[in-house]
Structure formats: structure tokens, C-alpha cells
Design an enzyme around this catalytic site. Structure first.
Site, PDB file in Angstrom:
ATOM      1  N   ASP A  24      35.617  38.166  46.864  1.00 38.84           N
ATOM      2  CA  ASP A  24      34.175  38.407  46.744  1.00 38.84           C
ATOM      3  C   ASP A  24      33.643  39.115  47.995  1.00 38.84           C
ATOM      4  O   ASP A  24      34.155  38.904  49.089  1.00 38.84           O
ATOM      5  CB  ASP A  24      33.449  37.071  46.534  1.00 38.84           C
ATOM      6  N   HIS A  41      34.278  48.515  46.719  1.00 40.76           N
ATOM      7  CA  HIS A  41      35.390  48.205  45.811  1.00 40.76           C
ATOM      8  C   HIS A  41      36.643  48.994  46.197  1.00 40.76           C
ATOM      9  O   HIS A  41      37.747  48.480  46.121  1.00 40.76           O
ATOM     10  CB  HIS A  41      34.997  48.503  44.356  1.00 40.76           C
ATOM     11  N   LEU A 136      58.202  38.252  43.948  1.00 41.78           N
ATOM     12  CA  LEU A 136      56.825  37.748  43.946  1.00 41.78           C
ATOM     13  C   LEU A 136      56.258  37.865  42.533  1.00 41.78           C
ATOM     14  O   LEU A 136      56.348  38.922  41.908  1.00 41.78           O
ATOM     15  CB  LEU A 136      55.953  38.585  44.911  1.00 41.78           C
TER      16      LEU A 136
HETATM   17  C1  FPP Z   1      33.677  41.219  44.393  1.00 40.95           C
HETATM   18  O1  FPP Z   1      32.812  41.988  45.091  1.00 40.95           O
HETATM   19  C2  FPP Z   1      34.810  41.844  43.826  1.00 40.95           C
HETATM   20  C3  FPP Z   1      35.023  42.092  42.495  1.00 40.95           C
HETATM   21  C4  FPP Z   1      34.016  42.271  41.444  1.00 40.95           C
HETATM   22  C5  FPP Z   1      36.376  42.157  42.016  1.00 40.95           C
HETATM   23  C6  FPP Z   1      36.986  43.515  42.110  1.00 40.95           C
HETATM   24  C7  FPP Z   1      37.943  43.500  43.166  1.00 40.95           C
HETATM   25  C8  FPP Z   1      38.508  44.568  43.656  1.00 40.95           C
HETATM   26  C9  FPP Z   1      38.188  45.920  43.156  1.00 40.95           C
HETATM   27  C10 FPP Z   1      39.501  44.384  44.741  1.00 40.95           C
HETATM   28  C11 FPP Z   1      40.843  44.871  44.391  1.00 40.95           C
HETATM   29  C12 FPP Z   1      41.520  44.185  43.285  1.00 40.95           C
HETATM   30  C13 FPP Z   1      42.755  44.528  42.877  1.00 40.95           C
HETATM   31  C14 FPP Z   1      43.444  43.740  41.834  1.00 40.95           C
HETATM   32  C15 FPP Z   1      43.466  45.687  43.431  1.00 40.95           C
HETATM   33  P1  FPP Z   1      31.292  41.949  44.642  1.00 40.95           P
HETATM   34  O2  FPP Z   1      30.967  43.242  44.009  1.00 40.95           O
HETATM   35  O3  FPP Z   1      31.040  40.750  43.795  1.00 40.95           O
HETATM   36  O4  FPP Z   1      30.606  41.786  46.030  1.00 40.95           O
HETATM   37  P2  FPP Z   1      29.122  41.277  46.297  1.00 40.95           P
HETATM   38  O5  FPP Z   1      29.093  39.828  45.905  1.00 40.95           O
HETATM   39  O6  FPP Z   1      28.970  41.476  47.759  1.00 40.95           O
HETATM   40  O7  FPP Z   1      28.207  42.130  45.475  1.00 40.95           O
END
Ligand code: FPP
Length: 247
Positions: A24, A41, A136
Site C-alpha cells: 500500500d 505504481h 520460490l
Molecule cells: C497500493 O497503492 C497498491 C496497489 C493498488 C496495488 C498495485 C501494486 C503494484 C502496482 C505494485 C507492484 C505489484 C506487482 C505484482 C508487480 P495505492 O494506490 O493504494 O496507494 P495509496 O493508498 O497511497 O493511494
């Protein structure tokens, strides 16, 4: 402590078999720098790639889970959902060969049939090619939710009732666990959430019954190898009783 010192310290004690990460804080990471959320992201993907490489390269734990897209994340603006799917397709396609070479077995957990066809194809291809990886187990939750997972188990139980005559009295906790989409993974010993909030947000629910929870205020793009080792070190200091009295 340096990374090498941290690594040596965590290796002296029992390591978790399964670490699950709730990633997060990408959006806030970007906003604090005046950048679009998409950039957060993008950096989040880089952080995930570094960690997967590190965990696999060091043979640190046998199983790692990443919660990439929840069943609730569809409620984000359509453009952001599209950006996330584009990043996930690229991540899976571009890392596929590396996974196979490093013995990383990719398993995507979630209702994949609702995902864009290009993402479904990338998942099916890399899951198949990495199937024999034994270094893994990398579980990535995409359109995953803990409640979805339990409902899947219930559906499979109902289907078995019809096809094989499974009876209510045949179903117990271990039999039901074998019907869940996570059946082939060990239960997570440690669940880490970055980004200040202290909740599970519909990630593993059934599987988290005895997981140790670790929360860090680091935003996901800043969560690095040292931060993971620090979380594992904290886990190693916990007293896990599983409902029993202390010895
Ligand atoms: C949270 O940040 C993250 C996500 C919605 C998940 C997506 C994750 C990624 C793209 C990282 C990489 C993943 C992989 C599998 C390579 P948020 O947008 O909720 O952050 P905020 O709470 O600050 O808005």
C-alpha cells in the site's frame, strides 16, 4: 545494520515459510512528489521486482505472496485500473524468462476470467512455463479477495457434493482448506502491510488465522530488502502460541 548483517541475523533463527505483502502507498508516494499516481505504481512494480529477485536469489523463504489487485480495486477510476493492468501484463511478460531461470513458480490467485484477455494470456503462459520452479512459490493476487477465496471453496464443496456425494459431515477445516484456491501454499506466517493503515483489506482471511501481522509506515515504493529483513527479524521475536499456553 547493513543488509549482510541483517541477512546473517535472520538466517540464525527460524525463517517464515510464507511471507505475504500488502503493498500500500503507491499513490501517496507519488502525490508527495507532485507526480501522477501512475508513477507511484510504476515505482511500486520496481520495488516488487527487486524484492522478488532478492528473496529468490537468497532462497530466503520458500513462498512469497503479493496482493496486487483486490476485488474492490475495480472501484478506482477506470484509467487507473487500466494502468494497473498494463503494468501487471508488462511485469509478468517481462519477468517470465527470469522466473523460469531463477526457479520461481508463478501462481496467480483470483478471478482471472474477469481480467483483460492480454493479462489472462500472460498469466497462463508464465504459470505454465514456470510450473516446475522449486526455488520460490510466488503467489500474486489479481482480482483476489479473501472472501472470494472462501466462496470459491464453498462452490467447490457444493460441486463435489453433486459429483462425488460429499456430505456435510465429511467437511471439516482441513478438508475445506484443501478446496481453497490457496490449498497448495503454506499458510502465511507473516503478513506485512506498508503505508500506515493497519488492516487486512480482504487479503488472506481464512489463511491468516494465525499469521503474525507487521505494519510499517514506509510507502510501498520505499519498501526495500532491508525493510523486509527488518520485518522478518521482528517476526522472529514473536511468541507464536497457536492458542496454546506458553511453554
Ligand atoms: C497500493 O497503492 C497498491 C496497489 C493498488 C496495488 C498495485 C501494486 C503494484 C502496482 C505494485 C507492484 C505489484 C506487482 C505484482 C508487480 P495505492 O494506490 O493504494 O496507494 P495509496 O493508498 O497511497 O493511494
Amino acid at each position: 545494520m547493513t543488509r549482510a548483517e541483517l541477512l546473517a541475523a535472520v538466517r540464525r533463527e527460524a525463517l517464515p515459510r510464507h511471507v505475504a505483502l500488502i503493498m500500500d502507498g503507491n499513490g501517496r508516494w507519488a502525490q508527495r512528489r507532485g507526480l501522477p499516481r501512475r508513477e507511484g505504481h510504476r515505482q511500486g512494480v520496481k520495488a516488487a521486482e527487486r524484492l522478488v529477485r532478492f528473496v529468490a536469489g537468497e532462497r530466503l523463504v520458500p513462498c512469497l505472496s503479493l496482493f496486487a489487485f483486490s476485488t474492490e480495486n475495480w472501484n478506482r477510476p477506470q484509467e487507473e485500473v487500466q494502468d494497473l493492468f498494463d503494468l501487471l501484463v508488462r511485469f509478468i511478460r517481462e519477468r517470465g524468462d527470469e522466473f523460469v531461470e531463477q526457479g520461481i513458480r508463478l501462481r496467480v490467485l483470483g478471478a482471472v476470467e474477469a481480467l483483460p484477455p492480454s493479462l489472462q494470456r500472460a498469466i497462463a503462459d508464465v504459470e505454465e512455463r514456470s510450473r516446475r520452479g522449486d526455488g520460490l512459490d510466488l503467489a500474486v493476487g489479481i482480482n483476489f479477495g479473501g472472501r472470494w477465496s472462501i466462496v470459491e471453496g464453498a462452490r467447490r464443496a457444493m460441486a463435489l457434493a453433486r459429483s462425488d456425494g460429499l456430505k456435510p459431515e465429511d467437511l471439516n477445516e482441513s478438508a475445506f482448506a484443501r478446496l481453497l484456491p490457496t490449498a497448495e501454499l503454506p499458510e502465511p506466517d507473516l503478513i506485512v502491510r506498508t503505508g500506515e493503515e493497519k488492516r487486512i483489506s480482504n487479503f488472506y482471511l481464512w489463511e491468516a488465522a494465525y499469521s503474525e501481522l507487521y505494519f510499517t509506515s514506509l510507502l510501498w515504493p520505499d519498501f526495500d530488502e532491508e525493510a523486509l529483513l527488518a520485518a522478518i527479524q521482528d517476526f522472529q521475536g514473536r511468541c507464536r502460541r497457536f492458542g496454546r499456553v506458553p511453554q
